[in-house]
Scaffold this motif. Structure first.
Motif, mmCIF file in Angstrom:
data_model
loop_
_atom_site.group_PDB
_atom_site.id
_atom_site.type_symbol
_atom_site.label_atom_id
_atom_site.label_comp_id
_atom_site.label_asym_id
_atom_site.label_seq_id
_atom_site.Cartn_x
_atom_site.Cartn_y
_atom_site.Cartn_z
ATOM 1 N N UNK A 41 28.622 43.314 40.724
ATOM 2 C CA UNK A 41 29.496 44.451 40.436
ATOM 3 C C UNK A 41 30.517 44.111 39.350
ATOM 4 N N UNK A 42 31.046 42.910 39.395
ATOM 5 C CA UNK A 42 32.006 42.496 38.374
ATOM 6 C C UNK A 42 31.347 42.443 36.994
ATOM 7 N N UNK A 43 30.108 41.995 36.933
ATOM 8 C CA UNK A 43 29.395 41.942 35.656
ATOM 9 C C UNK A 43 29.171 43.341 35.104
ATOM 10 N N UNK A 44 28.804 44.265 35.979
ATOM 11 C CA UNK A 44 28.597 45.651 35.556
ATOM 12 C C UNK A 44 29.909 46.283 35.110
ATOM 13 N N UNK A 45 30.994 45.980 35.830
ATOM 14 C CA UNK A 45 32.304 46.505 35.461
ATOM 15 C C UNK A 45 32.750 45.969 34.103
ATOM 16 N N UNK A 46 32.514 44.711 33.858
ATOM 17 C CA UNK A 46 32.864 44.108 32.567
ATOM 18 C C UNK A 46 32.100 44.793 31.433
ATOM 19 N N UNK A 47 30.835 45.087 31.670
ATOM 20 C CA UNK A 47 29.998 45.768 30.673
ATOM 21 C C UNK A 47 30.594 47.112 30.273
ATOM 22 N N UNK A 48 31.207 47.795 31.244
ATOM 23 C CA UNK A 48 31.778 49.120 30.978
ATOM 24 C C UNK A 48 33.302 49.101 30.837
ATOM 25 N N UNK A 49 33.874 47.912 30.682
ATOM 26 C CA UNK A 49 35.329 47.734 30.481
ATOM 27 C C UNK A 49 36.155 48.344 31.610
ATOM 28 N N UNK A 50 35.716 48.115 32.841
ATOM 29 C CA UNK A 50 36.418 48.625 34.020
ATOM 30 C C UNK A 50 37.167 47.475 34.690
ATOM 31 N N UNK A 51 38.489 47.579 34.848
ATOM 32 C CA UNK A 51 39.239 46.533 35.548
ATOM 33 C C UNK A 51 38.816 46.455 37.017
ATOM 34 N N UNK A 52 38.741 45.234 37.538
ATOM 35 C CA UNK A 52 38.310 45.016 38.922
ATOM 36 C C UNK A 52 39.424 44.315 39.698
ATOM 37 N N UNK A 53 39.656 44.789 40.929
ATOM 38 C CA UNK A 53 40.605 44.147 41.833
ATOM 39 C C UNK A 53 39.852 43.783 43.110
ATOM 40 N N UNK A 54 39.903 42.520 43.495
ATOM 41 C CA UNK A 54 39.315 42.069 44.754
ATOM 42 C C UNK A 54 40.436 42.024 45.780
ATOM 43 N N UNK A 55 40.267 42.737 46.878
ATOM 44 C CA UNK A 55 41.350 42.831 47.850
ATOM 45 C C UNK A 55 40.777 43.028 49.250
ATOM 46 N N UNK A 56 41.645 43.301 50.206
ATOM 47 C CA UNK A 56 41.216 43.409 51.603
ATOM 48 C C UNK A 56 40.687 44.803 51.922
#
Length: 261
Positions: free
Chosen positions: A57-72
């Motif tokens: 998911x992080x790789x796909x988000x990076x491809x589309x320039x989407x910031x990712x937050x990993x949280x609870x």
């Protein structure tokens, strides 16, 4: 009052307030992220998701320039105000409706359009979009009045299909239908009193199929604007079919006649 030295934070426009600005659930979020069609401002992922899935998911988000937050999971629930997020939520921009004229100019071959007249229930709307995408509808046209918008619930009910079939708003459905007829596209409505059934009509012709409001059906002005009327044969005692079920039956018959295997 804002002091002269204060900084005013300019927020990006969102899909809506509270739950409306979020989509959640594995199917809806993954489809929307991978499609890259509907802008995601931020993607929030649960730290309990498998490492391989997080990496994907992080790789796909990076491809589309989407910031990712990993949280609870707790934080995800607090943000979207729902517990059925399955570890994925996304903060969304307003839905990008298509331009009606551009759709019609780009449609090739024999078009199959779907027109929605005041469909107000988000579950019905999402289910119709899902059926339309699966069964090869070229585009869906919506009225601007009394029509459910594309919300997070619509997206989730459609299983992300909102990203794969063009949806366009038109200011006047009656005028739009008249325009389609002038372009040799049959405007097809449903009515219990119609003589033709859905199998009598040839969906191999250019067709714009209209389905109406859950409670009142097609508006009389739209009914009058139809070039053809058909009915779905019924045997039971119930007065009518649910609008999403009706749309699915009609679109399946259209796909069957057009060679759907």
């Amino acid at each position: 009052m804002v002091g002269k030295h204060s900084k005013v934070k300019k927020n990006k426009p969102l899909l809506g307030n509270h739950q409306k600005c979020w989509i959640w659930g594995r199917n809806a979020v993954r489809e929307t992220l991978s499609a890259g069609f509907w802008t995601i401002w931020e993607l929030f992922l649960s730290d309990r998701l498998p490492a391989e899935e997080l990496e994907e998911l992080e790789a796909c988000a990076t491809k589309h320039s989407v910031p990712v937050v990993i949280t609870s999971d707790k934080t995800l629930t607090q943000k979207c105000r729902a517990g059925d997020h399955q570890g994925m939520i996304a903060k969304m921009a307003p839905f990008p409706y298509a331009d009606p004229e551009q759709i019609r100019q780009q449609t090739t071959g024999t078009p199959l359009y779907l027109i929605l007249d005041r469909v107000q229930d988000p579950y019905n709307f999402g289910a119709i979009i899902r059926s339309a995408e699966i069964l090869g509808t070229d585009a869906i046209f919506l009225g601007e009045q009394e029509q459910c918008d594309v919300t997070s619930l619509v997206c989730r009910t459609s299983a992300g299909a909102v990203n794969h079939v063009p949806l366009a708003q038109v200011p006047n459905l009656v005028a739009f239908c008249q325009q389609l007829k002038s372009e040799k596209i049959n405007v097809l409505g449903t009515a219990m009193q119609a003589e033709e059934t859905l199998v009598d009509y040839s969906f191999t012709h250019p067709t714009a199929l209209i389905v109406g409001n859950e409670g009142t059906g097609l508006h009389p002005d739209l009914l009058a604007a139809c070039s053809h009327l058909i009915r779905i044969p019924q045997q039971g005692q119930t007065e009518s079919l649910n609008v999403a079920v009706s749309a699915g039956i009609l679109l399946y018959e259209a796909s069957r006649q057009r060679g759907f295997q």
